[in-house]
Design an enzyme around this catalytic site. Structure first.
Site, PDB file in Angstrom:
ATOM      1  N   LYS A 136       0.953  -1.058  -0.010  1.00  0.00           N
ATOM      2  CA  LYS A 136      -0.052   0.107  -0.048  1.00  0.00           C
ATOM      3  C   LYS A 136       0.914   1.265  -0.102  1.00  0.00           C
ATOM      4  CE  LYS A 136      -1.495   1.659   4.005  1.00  0.00           C
ATOM      5  NZ  LYS A 136      -1.519   3.067   4.527  1.00  0.00           N
ATOM      6  N   ASN A 137       1.860   1.187   0.676  1.00  0.00           N
ATOM      7  CA  ASN A 137       2.611   2.603   0.893  1.00  0.00           C
ATOM      8  C   ASN A 137       3.592   2.629  -0.398  1.00  0.00           C
ATOM      9  OD1 ASN A 137       1.576   3.068   3.484  1.00  0.00           O
ATOM     10  ND2 ASN A 137       3.329   2.049   4.653  1.00  0.00           N
ATOM     11  N   CYS A 190      -4.621   8.169  10.518  1.00  0.00           N
ATOM     12  CA  CYS A 190      -4.520   7.469  11.722  1.00  0.00           C
ATOM     13  C   CYS A 190      -4.085   8.489  12.793  1.00  0.00           C
ATOM     14  CB  CYS A 190      -3.582   6.213  11.820  1.00  0.00           C
ATOM     15  SG  CYS A 190      -4.016   4.765  11.109  1.00  0.00           S
ATOM     16  N   ARG A 241       2.480  14.108  11.777  1.00  0.00           N
ATOM     17  CA  ARG A 241       3.322  13.843  10.607  1.00  0.00           C
ATOM     18  C   ARG A 241       3.408  15.244   9.967  1.00  0.00           C
ATOM     19  NH1 ARG A 241       1.373   8.285   8.211  1.00  0.00           N
ATOM     20  NH2 ARG A 241       0.640   7.488   9.749  1.00  0.00           N
ATOM     21  N   ASP A 248       6.017   0.666  12.082  1.00  0.00           N
ATOM     22  CA  ASP A 248       4.693   0.212  11.793  1.00  0.00           C
ATOM     23  C   ASP A 248       4.592  -1.450  11.963  1.00  0.00           C
ATOM     24  OD1 ASP A 248       3.743   2.344  10.536  1.00  0.00           O
ATOM     25  OD2 ASP A 248       3.843   1.641   8.369  1.00  0.00           O
ATOM     26  N   ARG A 255      -7.974  -0.174   5.887  1.00  0.00           N
ATOM     27  CA  ARG A 255      -7.176   0.885   5.177  1.00  0.00           C
ATOM     28  C   ARG A 255      -5.718   0.004   4.617  1.00  0.00           C
ATOM     29  NH1 ARG A 255      -4.833   4.557   8.337  1.00  0.00           N
ATOM     30  NH2 ARG A 255      -4.177   5.269   6.590  1.00  0.00           N
TER      31      ARG A 255
END
Length: 435
Positions: free
Chosen positions: A22-23, A120, A125, A310, A402
């Site tokens: 995903k990232n 989230c 960030r 993560d 997600r």
């Protein structure tokens, strides 16, 4: 609102497959903004953040098509016309990666309006590192009414030194630099594999990039980019979550379709804890229990290639099942211990002081109702429920959706008792839980 029902106590056995990252997919989708040609991405995961990104690009005027060709899933993105270069709040409010369209939009169209990112609530960030870099490249930045606006007739190359390592900042400014006039030198860059994957796509589109994956990246700007075809690499966080799932359940699990070179820090820690880990070629890892109990080991999250933030929550779940005291230090995000309270409800012995958590094991976890607060916290609660005594109910699993593709189906295929339900009726039968 969907929930997971999980009955613990079953070891996971068999082979589980990892989806695309995903990232990596999110910045690669944003990179399609930089060209009028077709960008075809393979191995796109079917997760909620990807759906949000598709809606975002379509709202700007892009054509976005998803199709399956046998076992290969492809997405075609064509940004021939960007009629509305705005990342609207209504679309991006649940996704932190919305800031990734800022750089490519201003580079391609000279204008970008992007809602302040959501996602989230694991800590700040700050997007200021993106904005400082764009200002150095000649963009005029204003912020009002919850939107960031950037304008520039043509970005110009610049020397950018990041105050702190930022993955999305590195990716955003990398995309801006490829169409800037002249050379851009970026220092203190993120070295994550996702940056390398984005650079590979941009290079295939005609960008001139050197040093991706190191702390210094040099970009020689070009006047235009073409379309390209690119395959997204496997999700290292999903792979790591499954490795811990095999370890915490004392199973015998093969995690397939992964990139072993991206998992070094986690594999080393699993071996230190006492898990038997065998690499099977370059794309599969086998984890299995030994006759000895798991032993406590400390972690400290760091930027890549260190232990990933993560994976911190998932590792903490594993630490509850290890003999001794494990010290978990979170150095990336200041509010990433929200799973601790829920793990404690299941019987974990964890004390938090600032950015340090002390985990005392081994704890006998008991099933209960718990609440998912963010993406990776959700994964830690799934892992804990897999070994808890009884049936746990996990609420707000949309956080999990997600970033994990059909995780309940994948886990059920290797022996987990897990079911997705829209509400919690009377106690479930064994047949329903087995799926």
């Amino acid at each position: 609102m969907d929930k997971f029902l999980i009955t613990g106590g079953r070891p996971l056995t068999g082979t589980i497959h990892v989806s695309g990252a995903k990232n990596s997919a999110l910045p690669c989708m944003a990179a399609a903004i930089l060209t009028e040609g077709d960008v075809i991405l393979e191995n796109i995961p079917q997760v909620r953040d990807i759906d949000t990104e598709r809606k975002l690009l379509a709202s700007m005027g892009a054509e976005v098509e998803l199709w399956d060709d046998g076992d290969i899933r492809r997405t075609r993105i064509r940004c021939a016309t960007l009629s509305d270069p705005v990342a609207k709040y209504e679309i991006v409010k649940t996704m932190r990666a919305s800031s990734l369209v800022l750089g490519p939009l201003v580079a391609r169209t000279g204008l970008a309006r992007v809602a302040m990112p959501g996602g989230c609530a694991i800590g700040g960030r700050p997007i200021d590192l993106h904005l400082k870099g764009l200002e150095k490249m000649g963009a005029a930045i204003t912020t009002q009414h919850g939107y960031i606006e950037a304008r520039a007739d043509r970005l110009r190359g610049a020397h950018i030194v990041f105050d702190k390592i930022t993955v999305t900042g590195t990716e955003d400014l990398l995309m801006a630099a490829v169409l800037a006039d002249g050379e851009t030198v970026m220092e203190n860059c993120a070295r994550e594999p996702e940056v390398i994957d984005l650079a590979a796509l941009l290079t295939a589109m005609g960008a001139r990039i050197h040093g991706a994956g190191t702390s210094t990246i040099r970009v020689q700007g070009v006047t235009s980019l073409s379309g390209a075809r690119h395959r997204i690499f496997p999700d290292r966080i999903e792979a790591g979550t499954f490795l811990i799932a095999g370890a915490i359940t004392a199973g015998d699990l093969i995690v397939a379709d992964c990139n072993i070179s991206h998992l070094g820090a986690l594999i080393a820690k699993l071996q230190e804890v006492g898990v038997r880990v065998d690499t099977l070629g370059r794309e599969a890892v086998r984890v299995r229990s030994t006759s000895s109990p798991l032993q406590a080991a400390d972690i400290s999250t760091e930027e890549y290639p260190g232990f990933p933030t993560d994976m911190q929550a998932q590792y903490m779940a594993l630490a509850t099942q290890a003999d001794g005291v494990s010290i978990v230090k979170e150095n990336i995000f200041e509010n990433r211990f929200m799973h601790v309270q829920e793990l404690a409800r299941m019987g974990a012995n964890i004390r938090v002081e600032g950015r340090t958590a002390t985990v005392r094991g081994k704890s006998r976890l008991s099933a209960t109702n718990v609440m998912c607060s963010d993406l990776r916290a959700s994964a830690s609660l799934v892992l804990a429920a897999l070994v808890a005594d009884g049936q746990s109910v996990l609420d707000r699993v949309y956080h999990m959706d997600r970033g994990y593709e059909r995780i309940e189906e994948k886990l059920r295929a290797v022996g987990a008792k897990i079911a997705r339900v829209s509400n919690v009726p009377a106690p479930q039968s064994e047949e329903a839980l087995a799926g």
